[in-house]
Design a protein around this motif. Structure first.
Motif, mmCIF file in Angstrom:
data_model
loop_
_atom_site.group_PDB
_atom_site.id
_atom_site.type_symbol
_atom_site.label_atom_id
_atom_site.label_comp_id
_atom_site.label_asym_id
_atom_site.label_seq_id
_atom_site.Cartn_x
_atom_site.Cartn_y
_atom_site.Cartn_z
ATOM 1 N N PRO A 128 8.730 4.248 -11.222
ATOM 2 C CA PRO A 128 9.101 4.594 -9.848
ATOM 3 C C PRO A 128 8.783 6.044 -9.483
ATOM 4 C CG PRO A 128 11.066 4.339 -11.208
ATOM 5 C CD PRO A 128 9.897 3.967 -12.068
ATOM 6 N N ASP A 129 8.618 6.899 -10.482
ATOM 7 C CA ASP A 129 8.343 8.305 -10.203
ATOM 8 C C ASP A 129 6.859 8.577 -10.388
ATOM 9 O OD1 ASP A 129 11.178 9.499 -9.894
ATOM 10 O OD2 ASP A 129 11.286 8.227 -11.667
ATOM 11 N N PHE A 130 6.118 8.435 -9.278
ATOM 12 C CA PHE A 130 4.689 8.682 -9.267
ATOM 13 C C PHE A 130 3.978 7.669 -10.161
ATOM 14 C CE2 PHE A 130 7.126 12.731 -9.089
ATOM 15 C CZ PHE A 130 7.215 12.749 -7.710
ATOM 16 N N ASN A 131 4.079 6.441 -9.673
ATOM 17 C CA ASN A 131 3.423 5.310 -10.337
ATOM 18 C C ASN A 131 2.008 5.660 -10.796
ATOM 19 O OD1 ASN A 131 1.227 3.098 -9.355
ATOM 20 N ND2 ASN A 131 2.825 2.079 -10.526
ATOM 21 N N ASN A 132 1.683 5.252 -11.977
ATOM 22 C CA ASN A 132 0.335 5.392 -12.510
ATOM 23 C C ASN A 132 -0.333 4.031 -12.340
ATOM 24 O OD1 ASN A 132 -1.954 5.958 -13.977
ATOM 25 N ND2 ASN A 132 -0.895 6.554 -15.854
ATOM 26 N N PRO A 133 -1.316 3.858 -11.472
ATOM 27 C CA PRO A 133 -2.254 4.838 -10.925
ATOM 28 C C PRO A 133 -1.992 5.351 -9.507
ATOM 29 C CG PRO A 133 -3.079 2.637 -10.512
ATOM 30 C CD PRO A 133 -1.748 2.480 -11.217
ATOM 31 N N THR A 134 -1.063 4.793 -8.720
ATOM 32 C CA THR A 134 -1.070 5.096 -7.270
ATOM 33 C C THR A 134 -0.462 6.437 -6.896
ATOM 34 O OG1 THR A 134 1.071 4.063 -6.870
ATOM 35 C CG2 THR A 134 -0.868 2.630 -6.726
ATOM 36 N N GLY A 135 0.408 6.992 -7.755
ATOM 37 C CA GLY A 135 1.105 8.228 -7.414
ATOM 38 C C GLY A 135 2.272 8.014 -6.469
ATOM 39 N N PRO A 191 0.819 -1.221 0.000
ATOM 40 C CA PRO A 191 0.000 0.000 0.000
ATOM 41 C C PRO A 191 0.851 1.269 0.000
ATOM 42 C CG PRO A 191 -0.827 -1.561 1.625
ATOM 43 C CD PRO A 191 0.457 -2.135 1.112
ATOM 44 N N ASP A 192 2.083 1.170 0.556
ATOM 45 C CA ASP A 192 2.896 2.377 0.638
ATOM 46 C C ASP A 192 4.118 2.353 -0.277
ATOM 47 O OD1 ASP A 192 4.036 0.313 1.969
ATOM 48 O OD2 ASP A 192 4.783 1.537 3.648
ATOM 49 N N GLY A 193 4.232 1.350 -1.137
ATOM 50 C CA GLY A 193 5.371 1.382 -2.040
ATOM 51 C C GLY A 193 5.711 0.037 -2.640
ATOM 52 N N TRP A 194 6.957 -0.093 -3.059
ATOM 53 C CA TRP A 194 7.380 -1.261 -3.815
ATOM 54 C C TRP A 194 7.857 -2.385 -2.893
ATOM 55 C CZ3 TRP A 194 7.042 3.499 -5.616
ATOM 56 C CH2 TRP A 194 6.633 3.698 -6.940
ATOM 57 N N TRP A 237 -5.610 6.296 -6.192
ATOM 58 C CA TRP A 237 -5.956 4.879 -6.349
ATOM 59 C C TRP A 237 -6.824 4.541 -5.141
ATOM 60 C CZ3 TRP A 237 -6.414 1.391 -9.848
ATOM 61 C CH2 TRP A 237 -6.185 0.035 -9.651
ATOM 62 N N ALA A 238 -8.130 4.659 -5.346
ATOM 63 C CA ALA A 238 -9.065 4.551 -4.223
ATOM 64 C C ALA A 238 -9.413 3.097 -3.938
ATOM 65 C CB ALA A 238 -10.341 5.325 -4.546
ATOM 66 N N GLN A 239 -9.430 2.764 -2.622
ATOM 67 C CA GLN A 239 -9.822 1.406 -2.248
ATOM 68 C C GLN A 239 -11.284 1.392 -1.818
ATOM 69 O OE1 GLN A 239 -7.277 -0.560 0.578
ATOM 70 N NE2 GLN A 239 -8.569 -2.393 0.619
ATOM 71 N N LEU A 240 -12.060 0.495 -2.407
ATOM 72 C CA LEU A 240 -13.489 0.417 -2.127
ATOM 73 C C LEU A 240 -13.724 -0.582 -0.990
ATOM 74 C CD1 LEU A 240 -14.659 0.099 -5.853
ATOM 75 C CD2 LEU A 240 -13.944 2.136 -4.597
ATOM 76 N N SER A 272 -5.441 7.138 0.049
ATOM 77 C CA SER A 272 -4.246 7.795 0.577
ATOM 78 C C SER A 272 -3.423 8.265 -0.609
ATOM 79 C CB SER A 272 -3.438 6.852 1.470
ATOM 80 O OG SER A 272 -3.125 5.686 0.771
ATOM 81 N N PRO A 273 -3.395 9.584 -0.817
ATOM 82 C CA PRO A 273 -2.721 10.106 -2.009
ATOM 83 C C PRO A 273 -1.249 9.748 -2.024
ATOM 84 C CG PRO A 273 -3.250 11.872 -0.461
ATOM 85 C CD PRO A 273 -3.905 10.640 0.057
ATOM 86 N N GLY A 274 -0.719 9.513 -3.203
ATOM 87 C CA GLY A 274 0.717 9.292 -3.350
ATOM 88 C C GLY A 274 1.461 10.611 -3.287
#
Lengths: 499, 499
Positions: free
Chosen positions: A267-274, A243-246, A421-424, A412-414
């Motif tokens: 690695p620079d603001f992953n699409n979609p998570t930021g 959830p917080d990275g790689w 990347w919203a979790q439902l 949680s915005p990147g």
């Protein structure tokens, strides 16, 4: 009220290469040869479109005969595919009328309303639509100025034949300086100008992969990249992100176990998570690449869109000792998507190989767009400062609206980029995307950003639209969501019987 | 005098996809898997570069170690390839120095001078170079105006994200009207805007072919098209042209015998010959396509360049009854190559399929270039009138110069286009191209325009340069030619022993 109809041509377009092997299926002899019966592949692909909302609930599919003609398959194939979909609740046929799109009760139900209530909901008149399927901004005000500048520089090139597979030196020099300033010493002949990052990725995949080869990706990742990997006949190997990275251990063991010779990462603001990869992780990534002799294609499309107050990270390529990291970049996100300019930064040998095969795909990048990019790079501080302020403000608006209208969604915005990347609370992403058009918003379902049907609990929400549209979009999403049961069963559960 | 050296990176670039199957070799399991040992494939590819003049005589090849590193092959592969080339006379090694490029005595000899005299000839200082390897003109004076017009129209698009995989409606409408006016009724949604004809061809090949599939071509044909066919894993099937046109019986029987599902043809001023297919033959072509269920991709890149006083022929697509003829076009030849705009005209189903897969290659055509093309199309009469006058005059100059300086060459100009296809008295085309750079002119050898080593008695001579350069080029070619024997043996004869 007349039933809306999807035309055969339109469905054919959305289906794209529907015969493609299913991701994760065992390797076939030839990468492009299907391993499933055609009717199953077709049913699967139509079902994905239904889940994605690209074949909206309640609309009628083309007649079997029409679809068979446009897909150039036998009518039996289409009939069997429709039957399979009907059996699984994805199509409803009423006496004497066409098959209309539905979702099976296992996907959308709340105990009291049957699935068909969705159809009733669709009887609403259509409302104005906000398209959240893309993450891209309109042009900055400097764009006109950039093209005026380009027009002034043009005469130098008008006396030549103009075909430019390498890129104009002025732009390659500017980009080489920019990389050098960022800590990656680069000569102009280490830069190839492309028609965007996606085109750069495709040229790289053409040269670096062979059919059935594994290409490691972070998961979630950029949908068009996943499709390009499949289209060259290679197979994406997903490494789940935390959830917080790689998950660097995950990347290492996947690289070892699959012997993937190529990886594609953002690695620079992953699409979609930021999300943003840390400097230590970048160093480790380069080390993994060296250990496993893997070439890592690093997509820097979003690199300029750091939305924190902190510094950006050193480029992944700055941790390379040899040719293990190849960088692709683009003017589309930093400046404008109507400008088709991107680049590949690699060692001269790889640039040479790319050049050697590029003419089989296209003959070069337009001169005007390249010259305009030179100007935009000269003014990037000013342009990007404004752009990042806009994005921060729009992101804040989107977060506020979500907190108010969809308080049970976890967001949680990147650190940057153009989307959340919203979790439902429940795995209803495809059901949401499938019904959202009827509420005036277009969404790309979570599974588009992954393979093997993952991300049913997630949805990408870009914050590239202006604030009023974002607020309207969230209202529409909330209305869509309210019409779904919050605890719907996993809509992908019935996948298995289709095989 | 120091020996000139080809760098490993530069040689790697020129080699491109050297592992590709040899055209005409039996079908392999997978289209991209080589059927020959790597060292033979490498030797063959280097030899082709030597024949083409891209590895000029007398220059030193990279060291075995360097080349092995950049190609990522074992050093043994390079050593074996160099040995093979040495055995066949394509490399000369002197004590303690590097291997330098040569041509075997069977290729260039005149009885008295041994092949090595070529090396002596190379000791001349380099002279200014006229590049006749491409057929493309500099921009017309209206180009600046076209981009100014585009700049004025740009604000309409700046408020959008700008990514445009279909093409702006204004341009699609203009092209649809143009096709309709030419007798091919066309709606704007039958037009896909691409990044040039080559890009259109590639997208079509991606959708229409499967690996190992046969694609019928006229012979000679456009080199980049042949390469694109190979790059998607398909196999070009050549149908020889007659000196004055197409062999329709040959096309029919090749289509029947090979069951090719796709053909690629240039009926409007074939590149390189400039020949024009008659209306009757066009009708027959469409009939053959229908009979054999073959899709014919018609390349209209040169269609605007009719250099006769007569009318142009009706478009090939005007003879189609269904979807058997797909047309690709380009602004590169009519207007300018620095403008990357082309198009595909097909039925809506095929356009839909192309759109469905395009995002795996690129995300769209630049807006500015599309708007500029709208303006150029509005002024095409004026632009093309001048362009054709220039081409007629340059062609006359080229013909005069050839008649004067190379009277034994047979040249019969086609009806249009940008090049002559000159027949030489002896099969020395590759030897000519190999040695021409030392006389100040770059040539593309005849075999580039065919498969299986054909066209050793031909060379393409574009007349797109200005007159003084053309006269200079012919002087240079004549000097090159005079240094070769007029009755040299077929230089491709020694091909067989390499296998």
């Amino acid at each position: 009220m007349a039933t809306r109809v999807i035309g055969a041509a339109s469905l054919t377009r959305d289906l794209g290469r529907w015969r493609h092997d299913e991701p994760g299926a065992p390797a076939a002899d030839s990468a492009k040869r299907p391993t499933r019966p055609a009717y199953v592949a077709l049913a699967e692909s139509i079902r994905l479109l239904i889940h994605d909302g690209r074949a909206p609930l309640g609309v009628a599919l083309p007649s079997e005969r029409d679809l068979a003609t446009t897909l150039a398959v036998s009518r039996t194939t289409v009939t069997s595919a429709y039957t399979l979909l009907r059996e699984h609740g994805y199509l409803i046929s009423r006496q004497g009328s066409r098959s209309t799109v539905a979702l099976p009760p296992t996907v959308v139900h709340d105990g009291t309303k049957p699935a068909r209530s969705i159809l009733a909901m669709m009887a609403q008149p259509e409302v104005a639509t906000v398209d959240l399927t893309y993450a891209a901004m309109s042009a900055p005000p400097q764009m006109t100025e950039a093209y005026s500048y380009a027009l002034q520089g043009l005469p130098t090139y008008l006396g030549t034949h103009g075909m430019d597979p390498v890129g104009v030196l002025l732009l390659r020099e500017a980009l080489a300086r920019r990389f050098t300033d960022r800590g990656v010493p680069t000569a102009p002949d280490q830069i190839l100008i492309t028609l965007g990052a996606q085109h750069g990725l495709r040229l790289l995949l053409n040269v670096l992969t062979t059919p059935a080869e594994r290409v490691l990706i972070e998961h979630p990742s950029y949908p068009n990249a996943i499709e390009a990997i499949r289209d060259v006949g290679a197979r994406p190997v997903p490494v789940p992100m935390r959830p917080d990275g790689w998950d660097m251990d995950g990347i290492r063991s996947a690289a070892r176990q699959t012997a993937a010779s190529v990886a594609y990462l953002i690695p620079d603001f992953n699409n979609p998570t930021g999300l943003l990869m840390s400097a230590d992780e970048r160093a480790e990534l380069a080390a993994i690449a060296r250990e496993t002799r893997m070439t890592v294609i690093v997509d820097e499309s979003m690199v300029d869109l750091n939305l924190t107050e902190g510094e950006s990270m050193p480029p992944a390529a700055s941790f390379a000792r040899g040719s293990e990291i190849v960088t692709i970049g683009s003017a589309s996100k930093s400046f404008w998507g109507g400008l088709r300019v991107g680049w590949v930064r690699a060692n001269q040998n790889l640039i040479a190989k790319l050049l050697g095969t590029r003419s089989t795909v296209d003959l070069g990048t337009p001169v005007m767009d390249q010259l305009a990019t030179v100007h935009l790079l000269q003014h990037e501080n000013e342009i990007l400062t404004t752009r990042k302020e806009q994005l921060r403000s729009r992101r804040a608006t989107l977060l506020d609206a979500l907190a108010e209208d969809l308080p049970d969604w976890r967001v949680s915005p990147g650190a940057g980029g153009m989307s959340l990347w919203a979790q439902l609370p429940a795995p209803v992403s495809t059901a949401l995307a499938a019904t959202a058009p009827n509420h005036g918003v277009l969404l790309a379902a979570g599974p588009r950003f992954g393979v093997q049907g993952a991300f049913e609990r997630f949805i990408r929400l870009p914050f590239t639209h202006e604030e009023p549209e974002l607020r309207l979009a969230v209202k529409s999403i909330a209305a869509t969501y309210a019409a779904l049961t919050p605890h719907a069963a996993d809509p992908l559960a019935p996948l298995a019987p289709l095989y």
